[in-house]
Design a protein around this motif. Structure first.
Motif, PDB file in Angstrom:
ATOM      1  N   UNK A 134       0.642  -1.198  -0.148  1.00 36.85           N
ATOM      2  CA  UNK A 134       0.052   0.007   0.074  1.00 36.85           C
ATOM      3  C   UNK A 134       1.024   1.365  -0.133  1.00 36.85           C
ATOM      4  N   UNK A 135       0.435   2.154  -0.561  1.00 33.62           N
ATOM      5  CA  UNK A 135       1.211   3.544  -0.555  1.00 33.62           C
ATOM      6  C   UNK A 135       1.593   3.848   0.725  1.00 33.62           C
ATOM      7  N   UNK A 136       3.031   4.245   0.818  1.00 33.80           N
ATOM      8  CA  UNK A 136       3.542   4.581   2.090  1.00 33.80           C
ATOM      9  C   UNK A 136       3.838   3.380   3.167  1.00 33.80           C
ATOM     10  N   UNK A 137       3.747   2.312   2.474  1.00 36.41           N
ATOM     11  CA  UNK A 137       4.162   1.102   3.364  1.00 36.41           C
ATOM     12  C   UNK A 137       5.156   0.097   2.803  1.00 36.41           C
ATOM     13  N   UNK A 138       6.176   0.755   2.008  1.00 37.25           N
ATOM     14  CA  UNK A 138       7.260   0.097   1.493  1.00 37.25           C
ATOM     15  C   UNK A 138       7.996  -0.739   2.517  1.00 37.25           C
ATOM     16  N   UNK A 139       8.750  -1.914   1.883  1.00 40.15           N
ATOM     17  CA  UNK A 139       9.469  -2.796   2.841  1.00 40.15           C
ATOM     18  C   UNK A 139      10.926  -2.302   3.067  1.00 40.15           C
ATOM     19  N   UNK A 140      11.538  -2.737   4.036  1.00 42.15           N
ATOM     20  CA  UNK A 140      12.968  -2.459   4.247  1.00 42.15           C
ATOM     21  C   UNK A 140      13.318  -0.874   4.080  1.00 42.15           C
ATOM     22  N   UNK A 141      12.758  -0.046   4.672  1.00 43.91           N
ATOM     23  CA  UNK A 141      12.771   1.170   4.797  1.00 43.91           C
ATOM     24  C   UNK A 141      14.199   1.857   5.574  1.00 43.91           C
ATOM     25  N   UNK A 142      14.407   0.446   6.854  1.00 43.97           N
ATOM     26  CA  UNK A 142      15.516   1.083   7.639  1.00 43.97           C
ATOM     27  C   UNK A 142      16.236  -0.315   7.506  1.00 43.97           C
ATOM     28  N   UNK A 143      16.133  -1.341   6.898  1.00 45.92           N
ATOM     29  CA  UNK A 143      17.063  -2.537   6.717  1.00 45.92           C
ATOM     30  C   UNK A 143      17.274  -2.758   5.250  1.00 45.92           C
ATOM     31  N   UNK A 144      18.051  -3.960   5.074  1.00 45.11           N
ATOM     32  CA  UNK A 144      18.164  -4.233   3.577  1.00 45.11           C
ATOM     33  C   UNK A 144      18.047  -5.770   3.743  1.00 45.11           C
ATOM     34  N   UNK A 145      17.880  -6.401   2.318  1.00 43.95           N
ATOM     35  CA  UNK A 145      17.825  -7.836   2.307  1.00 43.95           C
ATOM     36  C   UNK A 145      18.598  -8.323   1.096  1.00 43.95           C
ATOM     37  N   UNK A 146      19.432  -9.125   1.427  1.00 45.83           N
ATOM     38  CA  UNK A 146      20.158  -9.965   0.311  1.00 45.83           C
ATOM     39  C   UNK A 146      19.348 -10.384  -0.786  1.00 45.83           C
ATOM     40  N   UNK A 147      19.467 -10.677  -1.898  1.00 47.67           N
ATOM     41  CA  UNK A 147      18.930 -11.134  -3.178  1.00 47.67           C
ATOM     42  C   UNK A 147      19.657 -12.177  -3.807  1.00 47.67           C
ATOM     43  N   UNK A 148      19.041 -12.783  -4.388  1.00 44.27           N
ATOM     44  CA  UNK A 148      20.000 -13.987  -5.229  1.00 44.27           C
ATOM     45  C   UNK A 148      20.753 -13.103  -6.364  1.00 44.27           C
ATOM     46  N   UNK A 149      21.810 -13.691  -6.114  1.00 44.16           N
ATOM     47  CA  UNK A 149      22.893 -12.715  -6.800  1.00 44.16           C
ATOM     48  C   UNK A 149      23.441 -13.656  -8.313  1.00 44.16           C
ATOM     49  N   UNK A 150      23.534 -12.899  -9.437  1.00 46.04           N
ATOM     50  CA  UNK A 150      23.929 -13.434 -10.586  1.00 46.04           C
ATOM     51  C   UNK A 150      25.181 -14.181 -10.310  1.00 46.04           C
ATOM     52  N   UNK A 151      25.565 -15.431 -11.111  1.00 43.21           N
ATOM     53  CA  UNK A 151      26.584 -15.966 -11.040  1.00 43.21           C
ATOM     54  C   UNK A 151      28.100 -14.958 -11.456  1.00 43.21           C
ATOM     55  N   UNK A 152      27.758 -14.299 -12.499  1.00 43.40           N
ATOM     56  CA  UNK A 152      28.965 -13.498 -12.777  1.00 43.40           C
ATOM     57  C   UNK A 152      29.155 -12.552 -11.777  1.00 43.40           C
ATOM     58  N   UNK A 153      28.443 -12.139 -10.914  1.00 45.37           N
ATOM     59  CA  UNK A 153      28.787 -10.958  -9.894  1.00 45.37           C
ATOM     60  C   UNK A 153      29.444 -11.884  -8.823  1.00 45.37           C
TER      61      UNK A 153
END
Length: 191
Positions: A134-153
């Protein structure tokens, strides 16, 4: 506590109650999806219920966020406002964990996710999840999250993570062996 990959009857009941309540409270995440159909799928998949319970116990607040028309699977994502508390302070993967010589974290995001029976979100999935909020309810506004990383990186020693700041989703890079108190990972599981 239940056996590996199996919940006790009371745990099952409590988890299903929690999932249903969250589903009903957040209809914006799953328009056109009926709880009765999700519930029926959940009843057939004890191992997936165990994974959802692992997500819940680590602070992920799993909820149905997508439906795969090809496979008929409902996809649960971690929908907690901030990165799950029970999964923070982890490096990216076991290779990175082994490379750290001192101040090693207790675990890695990739290994934890595998142990829970879930997958790390991709960048595309992370952006999709943010779009459901919902508007104004975004996730990770104070934290961060690892995501699946491409093999090349990853082959070059890096790993990717996301967060939401200044009205935008940002994708960053870090050494895969790094870890921070405000960084965890978000995952998903197909049911």
């Amino acid at each position: 506590m239940g056996n590996k990959n199996k919940l006790l009857p009371q745990q099952r009941k409590e988890l299903l109650h929690t999932l249903k309540a969250r589903f009903e409270k957040n209809m914006n995440r799953h328009k056109g999806i009926e709880w009765a159909k999700v519930h029926a799928r959940l009843e057939l998949t004890a191992e997936k219920l165990w994974s959802l319970n692992e997500m819940e116990d680590s602070g992920g607040e799993p909820d149905v966020a997508d439906y795969d028309k090809k496979t008929g699977e409902y996809i649960f994502y971690d929908c907690a406002a901030e990165s799950p508390k029970g999964r923070r302070s982890v490096c990216y993967d076991d290779e990175a964990l082994e490379k750290r010589k001192e101040y090693k974290p207790k675990n890695s995001a990739v290994e934890m996710a595998a142990g829970m029976g879930i997958e790390l979100l991709t960048e595309e999935q992370y952006r999709y999840l943010q779009s459901l909020q919902k508007a104004g309810e975004n996730l990770d506004t104070k934290t961060s999250s690892w995501i699946k990383t491409p093999d090349a990186v990853r082959k070059l020693g890096g790993a990717l993570f996301c967060d939401y700041r200044y009205g935008n989703i940002f994708v960053y890079h870090n050494g895969a062996e790094s870890y921070y108190a405000a960084r965890a990972f978000r995952g998903c599981v197909r049911v």
